[in-house]
Design a protein around this motif. Sequence first.
Motif, PDB file in Angstrom:
ATOM      1  N   TYR A  56     -11.635  57.824  40.341  1.00 27.89           N
ATOM      2  CA  TYR A  56     -11.539  57.934  41.797  1.00 27.89           C
ATOM      3  C   TYR A  56     -11.605  56.570  42.469  1.00 27.89           C
ATOM      4  O   TYR A  56     -10.817  56.255  43.355  1.00 27.89           O
ATOM      5  CB  TYR A  56     -12.648  58.828  42.332  1.00 27.89           C
ATOM      6  CG  TYR A  56     -12.587  58.966  43.825  1.00 27.89           C
ATOM      7  CD1 TYR A  56     -11.625  59.778  44.413  1.00 27.89           C
ATOM      8  CD2 TYR A  56     -13.462  58.275  44.643  1.00 27.89           C
ATOM      9  CE1 TYR A  56     -11.543  59.904  45.782  1.00 27.89           C
ATOM     10  CE2 TYR A  56     -13.390  58.396  46.013  1.00 27.89           C
ATOM     11  CZ  TYR A  56     -12.433  59.211  46.577  1.00 27.89           C
ATOM     12  OH  TYR A  56     -12.350  59.323  47.926  1.00 27.89           O
ATOM     13  N   TYR A  65      -8.201  66.740  42.005  1.00 26.45           N
ATOM     14  CA  TYR A  65      -8.823  65.807  41.071  1.00 26.45           C
ATOM     15  C   TYR A  65      -8.559  66.202  39.628  1.00 26.45           C
ATOM     16  O   TYR A  65      -8.275  65.355  38.775  1.00 26.45           O
ATOM     17  CB  TYR A  65     -10.325  65.736  41.335  1.00 26.45           C
ATOM     18  CG  TYR A  65     -11.023  64.679  40.518  1.00 26.45           C
ATOM     19  CD1 TYR A  65     -10.840  63.326  40.800  1.00 26.45           C
ATOM     20  CD2 TYR A  65     -11.866  65.024  39.468  1.00 26.45           C
ATOM     21  CE1 TYR A  65     -11.482  62.352  40.060  1.00 26.45           C
ATOM     22  CE2 TYR A  65     -12.513  64.058  38.712  1.00 26.45           C
ATOM     23  CZ  TYR A  65     -12.319  62.723  39.012  1.00 26.45           C
ATOM     24  OH  TYR A  65     -12.948  61.761  38.274  1.00 26.45           O
ATOM     25  N   MET A  71      -5.306  61.757  43.400  1.00 20.92           N
ATOM     26  CA  MET A  71      -6.479  61.219  44.062  1.00 20.92           C
ATOM     27  C   MET A  71      -6.465  61.360  45.580  1.00 20.92           C
ATOM     28  O   MET A  71      -7.369  60.884  46.264  1.00 20.92           O
ATOM     29  CB  MET A  71      -6.659  59.736  43.691  1.00 20.92           C
ATOM     30  CG  MET A  71      -7.014  59.539  42.231  1.00 20.92           C
ATOM     31  SD  MET A  71      -8.586  60.327  41.798  1.00 20.92           S
ATOM     32  CE  MET A  71      -7.986  61.741  40.864  1.00 20.92           C
ATOM     33  N   GLN A  89      -7.328  63.077  48.907  1.00 19.88           N
ATOM     34  CA  GLN A  89      -8.445  63.957  49.225  1.00 19.88           C
ATOM     35  C   GLN A  89      -8.408  64.312  50.701  1.00 19.88           C
ATOM     36  O   GLN A  89      -8.103  63.467  51.543  1.00 19.88           O
ATOM     37  CB  GLN A  89      -9.786  63.295  48.895  1.00 19.88           C
ATOM     38  CG  GLN A  89      -9.995  62.991  47.418  1.00 19.88           C
ATOM     39  CD  GLN A  89     -10.428  64.215  46.624  1.00 19.88           C
ATOM     40  OE1 GLN A  89     -11.583  64.596  46.612  1.00 19.88           O
ATOM     41  NE2 GLN A  89      -9.468  64.832  45.950  1.00 19.88           N
TER      42      GLN A  89
END
Length: 1017
Positions: free
Chosen positions: A455, A872, A877, A879
């Motif tokens: 992340y 994820y 990645m 979000q």
Amino acid sequence: MEVGDLLAECARTAAERSATRSKAHRLHFCSCRDSLSAELASLLQDAMDMKWPFVPEKWQFKQLIGPSDKTNLSNLIQENLPKLLALLKASIMVDEAPTALAVIFLVDRFLYWTDQSSQLLKIARLLHKAHPETPIAPQLVIRQSRVYLNSGKLQKAEFILSSLIKNCGATGCWSYQSDSDRVLVQAVSVQVRGTVLQKLGLWREAAELIWASLIGFYALPQPDRKGIGTSLGILANILVSMNDDDFHSFRTNPDIHFERILGDESHRLLSAALAAKLAVISSQYTSLYVLTNVTAQGTCLLSYSFSLECPDSQRNLFLQQAREAFAIGLLTKAEDELVASQQELHTFIKAAFSITVTHKWLHHSREVEPEASQACQEALALFYEYCRANDEDKDALCARIMHLVAKVKLLLGVAPSPNSDKGSFIPDRYRDINDSSVSFTLEDFSKILQRFEKYHASVSETTASVVETSENLHRLCLADLGTTVEASKPECSAAAHLRGRVEVSTTCESAGSSSWQKLSMSSSRLSGEGEEADVSNESAASQTADKNQKQHKHGSGFGIPSNTTSPKVCGVLEQGGMETLDSERTADDVGEANKPEEDALSLSQLMLRTTSDTFSSQDSWEKLSADQSSYPSKAGSSRTSKTPDSSESFFIMETDDSDLLPPSNPQRIHGVQSNVEMKKAPGEAPTSPEAFGLPDPLTLSETSTESSFEMLEESEGSRAAPAGLNPRCYSCLHPSKATATLDLTLQDYQALLAGVCHECLLRRLQFHERKFRLDQLSTAHSALHLKFSKEAGLWTARETCVYVGTLIQMNGNPHGSQREAIWVQFLHQEERLSSYVGKNYLKPKEIQFHLNDVERQMTAQYYVTEFNKRLYDKNDMAQIFYIPSEALLILNGKEIAGCITVEPFILGNFVKLTNNTRKKAESLSATKYGIAFGHFTYLLSKHQEVVVDLQGWVTANGKGLTYLTDPQIHSTRTRRGPSDFAGSGIRCFLREQHGPKCNEICQRLQLPPLDPQSAML
């Protein structure tokens, strides 16, 4: 001369760049340097030699504390501040940048707590522009992320923190003395990232990050007592807000090793109280840390005393323990002692109010409680004024606030307890526990960081991928680093204009090779990094989901997997202050021009621009701006009230907001749009409910001046239908047949403080033919702070005090067509230094409207958290977050007087991705994720719900972090008002927004294809 004036002189001198090397100036510089005491001169030399990444307290890394170790660095700095600032100016005059930056490093923490960081970091920024080869301390780098967090610039904070964590703390040409120093910087960065998620209301994910920071602090050769204390205090506050299921998942996760620090305590609130007490003991030699942590402890104990699990026979015992904790905090300062920190003042008022509430429940007496409560309201009103005051007015306001706090202490008989340890701020009986047996290794910390590695790398690289580098090294600004919305350019076009990317090493650089240029744009280099979030060194479900979904929810945390699912990672944000709204002033403020890039919109610019490929030239699809007048501002030219996190970036050369705000464009503040008529694009066909098979009485949001979220009107469908009994709901377990009245009864308080389900709360607050509108602005009120957990299905309340401030001006308009936005400050807000936005309906409404607003947003947050897990798991990645929404039930005594909803203020370009029918902003990559999110919610809810009307703040053209607010939900499960089109709305989404073919995000997530034509709705 005042400190602010001295700093302003230094800033002007640094901006002029006309260093004078005359003999007289050189002699003056030597004289200033030689005037320092031996202790201070030694500290200055250590700072220049990069002996530590954060200036340490004497007691910070010691297990055995001697008498001489109990003094704080702030005392030494305060006594010598004029000498140090004189040396700073003299150093700038003779071009001695290493000395000047070392002085800034030393005074940074003290000025941070006295709300003077803005000017200081401006000086550091100017010096680094002129001397990029001079090292900048990690403490200053992390401070900038803190400022971004407080000011609502969450994306920028996330980039700085992820870069530090990913790159082993590399901050340019700063040389680390040992690997443990890198671990310290990473631990602090992880800690601040935890507070970002705390601000987003992602409690379990935040707790896991804070726990990771604890492992880092304990793993050092000499554990960092300050860092441990700060993380434990933050953890306590997070556990208070977390629901019981998430707490069980967190506590029993084998990768956490919960018992090593908090033992075998199984109740969430008692674990929180223990964490806070350990925090108090770890930081007992600094008054602010003791005040902060005992107030957290008292809050935990007070909340537990009203919980269903607390035995009646022990309720008074826990209330007495809470009272003792608040009293300890109030005794950390006398009335005549100066309190120069915004955070400290806020916490004193909170402790005074909390001990008043505790006294009421202990003694059931109204003899002194009303007077003490009134004093707290007056203090909060003065605090709101303090946050916007000029520096010269703050001391007088502070004195008046502390006089009112002293009045509360006198009224309630707050007296000190025996304390044999001079220098400590806690009584002897508080030292009955210690954590000396806690043991973690650097390998433990490295292992837990690996869970977040993917992340952190992605945030750094995704953010940097939208950067258009400047030929001028010093023109690079964080505003360019992924904090822009590029809706006007197709994705391929944006990529074609990239001239470089951030080069992120996958391995730690050695101390000698680490260079400021490691965070670079191809051949260009980043000049600087940010602020010290050294909180360690600074502080402070859907119930019908099937069993498998529930297991998935509880099996995964933020990067810490359990046996049932894969790791989960979520994005970033934190605790913000009134200083926020100043945003950063550029070198223009001290004489240097800095023009914004034309192609990219800075997060701080909030520019309103219309793109040719959106739905119309004047509708809600435009990017929206915040007018300067919409910020809470000081008198005079400076627009911010500095907080302890107040600081500016020294390498973020960002254009001042006020220079860029157009005077006549519609805008939206947190979904509340100014009252501007929207027009259809030329040639666009008219829309009607019948066109989509929607119920005729319902008006579509795309024809309104506001989002569909704001079109709720009274109807028989506006209340949720009662469901089965909730075993955690006080009212379900203790039903009452009493008629609902405006006055809250003792049982009402017990129910709300213990927790009630949504249906019971709606029934209790259903007043026939009684509607409310809060008209008393710029006033302090007693209130109940109501938070809703979708997963637990419960509302829980805390008694609080709120100051409802001034209206937020939107392009000169004080309100939108349905609601108005108001600056709000309350004692139990999640982030003490953050700005909060209150939303108030213009027309009187039933309280259910406000509660349903919160329930809808928190339901969307639940769905999007599950969606992020799927992203994820599939190595995407991007979000998406829904910022948390809460309700404040305004009281006049025990009588309900009104209600508003509140949420953290977010600063950025506001865009609308979809509405609640057919429209979607196809030029934004984020819209693809929004459509996939709708597809996902439809599946997760077993074809019963879909989240639509997606709007908020987007980064990296949708490939980074997206923050949303004000959703609408079409549901056949629970009717939520006229803008919930139920089955017709779901069918409209499937046919018009999603369409017959899944987009690339749906396919990447392997979502089962939808057949809108045959959907059974």
